[in-house]
Motif scaffolding. Sequence first.
Motif, short mmCIF file in Angstrom:
data_model
loop_
_atom_site.label_atom_id
_atom_site.label_comp_id
_atom_site.label_asym_id
_atom_site.label_seq_id
_atom_site.Cartn_x
_atom_site.Cartn_y
_atom_site.Cartn_z
N LEU A 75 1.54 8.77 6.19
CA LEU A 75 1.64 8.95 7.63
C LEU A 75 0.38 8.48 8.35
O LEU A 75 0.48 7.89 9.43
CB LEU A 75 1.93 10.42 7.96
CG LEU A 75 3.34 10.90 7.66
CD1 LEU A 75 3.45 12.39 7.94
CD2 LEU A 75 4.35 10.13 8.47
N VAL A 76 -0.79 8.70 7.77
CA VAL A 76 -2.03 8.21 8.37
C VAL A 76 -2.04 6.69 8.40
O VAL A 76 -2.42 6.08 9.42
CB VAL A 76 -3.26 8.77 7.62
CG1 VAL A 76 -4.53 8.03 8.01
CG2 VAL A 76 -3.41 10.25 7.86
N THR B 125 0.60 17.78 -4.24
CA THR B 125 0.36 16.34 -4.43
C THR B 125 1.34 15.52 -3.62
O THR B 125 0.96 14.53 -3.00
CB THR B 125 0.47 15.98 -5.93
OG1 THR B 125 -0.43 16.78 -6.67
CG2 THR B 125 0.18 14.53 -6.16
N THR B 126 2.59 15.94 -3.60
CA THR B 126 3.60 15.24 -2.82
C THR B 126 3.30 15.31 -1.33
O THR B 126 3.39 14.31 -0.61
CB THR B 126 5.00 15.83 -3.10
OG1 THR B 126 5.25 15.76 -4.49
CG2 THR B 126 6.07 15.09 -2.35
N ILE B 127 2.88 16.47 -0.87
CA ILE B 127 2.53 16.62 0.55
C ILE B 127 1.31 15.79 0.89
O ILE B 127 1.26 15.15 1.95
CB ILE B 127 2.32 18.11 0.88
CG1 ILE B 127 3.64 18.86 0.79
CG2 ILE B 127 1.72 18.28 2.27
CD1 ILE B 127 3.52 20.36 0.90
N ALA B 128 0.32 15.75 0.02
CA ALA B 128 -0.87 14.93 0.26
C ALA B 128 -0.51 13.45 0.32
O ALA B 128 -1.03 12.71 1.16
CB ALA B 128 -1.90 15.18 -0.84
N GLY B 129 0.38 13.01 -0.55
CA GLY B 129 0.83 11.61 -0.51
C GLY B 129 1.55 11.30 0.78
O GLY B 129 1.37 10.22 1.37
N ARG C 4 0.83 -1.20 0.00
CA ARG C 4 0.00 0.00 0.00
C ARG C 4 0.87 1.25 0.00
O ARG C 4 0.60 2.20 -0.75
CB ARG C 4 -0.93 0.02 1.21
CG ARG C 4 -2.12 -0.91 1.05
CD ARG C 4 -3.12 -0.68 2.14
NE ARG C 4 -2.55 -1.10 3.43
CZ ARG C 4 -3.06 -0.81 4.60
NH1 ARG C 4 -4.15 -0.09 4.69
NH2 ARG C 4 -2.49 -1.24 5.71
N ILE C 5 1.90 1.26 0.82
CA ILE C 5 2.79 2.43 0.87
C ILE C 5 3.53 2.59 -0.46
O ILE C 5 3.69 3.71 -0.96
CB ILE C 5 3.76 2.30 2.05
CG1 ILE C 5 2.99 2.40 3.37
CG2 ILE C 5 4.86 3.35 1.99
CD1 ILE C 5 3.82 2.12 4.60
N ALA C 6 3.96 1.50 -1.04
CA ALA C 6 4.65 1.57 -2.33
C ALA C 6 3.71 2.07 -3.43
O ALA C 6 4.12 2.86 -4.29
CB ALA C 6 5.21 0.20 -2.70
#
Length: 64
Positions: free
Chosen positions: A44-45, A35-39, A8-10
């Motif tokens: 992190l969640v 987009t990078t910050i949202a990812g 999932r993280i990948a």
Amino acid sequence: MNIDLIFRIAAVGILVAVLDMLLTKSGRGEQALLTTIAGLVVVLVIIVQEISNLFELVQTLFGF
């Protein structure tokens, strides 16, 4: 450790990387950064949820 978590993280990382490249090439650097910050927030969640599950498991294991 659950291998599904790693996948999932990948998947989020690959999706964010592709979107970042596309947005950067089209001249939308600010949107690429968002987009990078949202990812990063999504990952992190996911990690915080797994850490919470770990703490619950430790509590039930030791009977706290």
